[in-house]
Design an enzyme around this catalytic site. Structure first.
Site: not given
Ligand code: NAD
Length: 244
Positions: A152, A139, A60-61
């Protein structure tokens, strides 16, 4: 010797696509995960299909000791980490009026403190190697703000400040630290939104579509490569022109 990339939260969404894209460029891959499941097994297989190694480490990060163990395990298998992608992230959206203390803390602890926890454990190896690429996934809302996302946005803005400061600290050791700031990307994070809302948002984007995970992974690939060797401390938006 192959380069090694560690991608946090690499089992699905943007992190998974980054892992597969770097595997296609012949990086050996390490990903971390919180629970064993089918998603993890499938991602591992997809990475290994590119004839590279894939190590999945449980952690867990937001937990410093987990990150310490994860990094030790990766170093004992591969001997180094060339590229770190701090991708793991969560949302707990609601207006500040209704936001619980836990909603704020969980998001900061995962997104911002998580980025610290992993980077802090990786940086000594990069300093010794006089080489490193750190790519932090922020983001566009960390720059522009967004109603319903005080937690966030604060975490993602914090990642930008963290990145710029670290970039200045480690530039002399050939370690580059940059941010990729995605806009509105199709993943399980945005799937929770209703179709009408997604269509409205897409209409407001100059390129008239949501981004794909590959759109983000392509920029990470560039920042991990030697083609970006004169770029550090920068924020690159991957948002179809949403923010300009
Ligand atoms: P997602 O929810 O599909 O994936 C997130 C991943 O992070 C998952 O594998 C989850 O298990 C892992 N995770 C969450 N909390 C964790 C923890 N405490 N320890 C270890 N792993 C953990 O989301 P995504 O859309 O793929 O997002 C990836 C990144 O991109 C994130 O940082 C998110 O904030 C960023 N982001 C996403 C978007 C979007 O539109 N989807 C936009 C801007 C930024």
């Amino acid at each position: 010797m192959e380069k090694v990339a560690f991608i946090t939260g690499g089992t699905r969404g943007i992190g998974k696509q980054i892992a597969i894209t770097l595997a296609k460029c012949r990086y050996d891959i390490a990903i971390n995960y919180r629970n064993e499941n089918e998603e993890l097994e499938n991602t591992k297989k997809e990475i290994e299909a590119n004839n590279v190694k894939c190590l999945a480490v449980k952690g867990d990060v937001s937990n410093f000791e987990d990150c310490e163990k994860n990094v030790e395990e990766i170093i004992s298998k591969y001997g180094k980490i060339d590229v770190l992608v701090n991708n793991a992230g969560i949302t707990r959206d609601t207006l500040l009026m209704r936001m619980k203390k836990e909603d704020f803390e969980d998001v900061i602890n995962t997104n911002l403190v998580g980025t610290f926890n992993v980077t802090k454990n990786v940086i000594s190896y990069m300093l010794k190697a006089h080489y490193g690429r750190i790519i932090n996934i922020s983001s566009v809302v960390g720059i522009a703000g967004n109603a319903g996302q005080t937690n966030y946005s604060a975490s993602k803005a914090g990642i930008i400040g963290f990145t710029k400061s670290l970039a200045k600290e480690v530039a002399s050791r050939n370690i580059l630290v940059n941010v990729v700031a995605p806009g509105f990307i199709e993943t399980s994070m945005t799937n929770v939104l209703k179709d009408e809302i997604k269509e409205e948002i897409a209409k407001s984007i100059p390129l008239k579509r949501m981004g794909t995970t590959q759109d983000v992974a392509n920029v990470v690939k560039f920042l991990a490569s030697e083609d970006s060797s004169y770029i550090t401390g920068q924020v690159i938006n991957v948002d179809g022109g949403m923010l300009m």
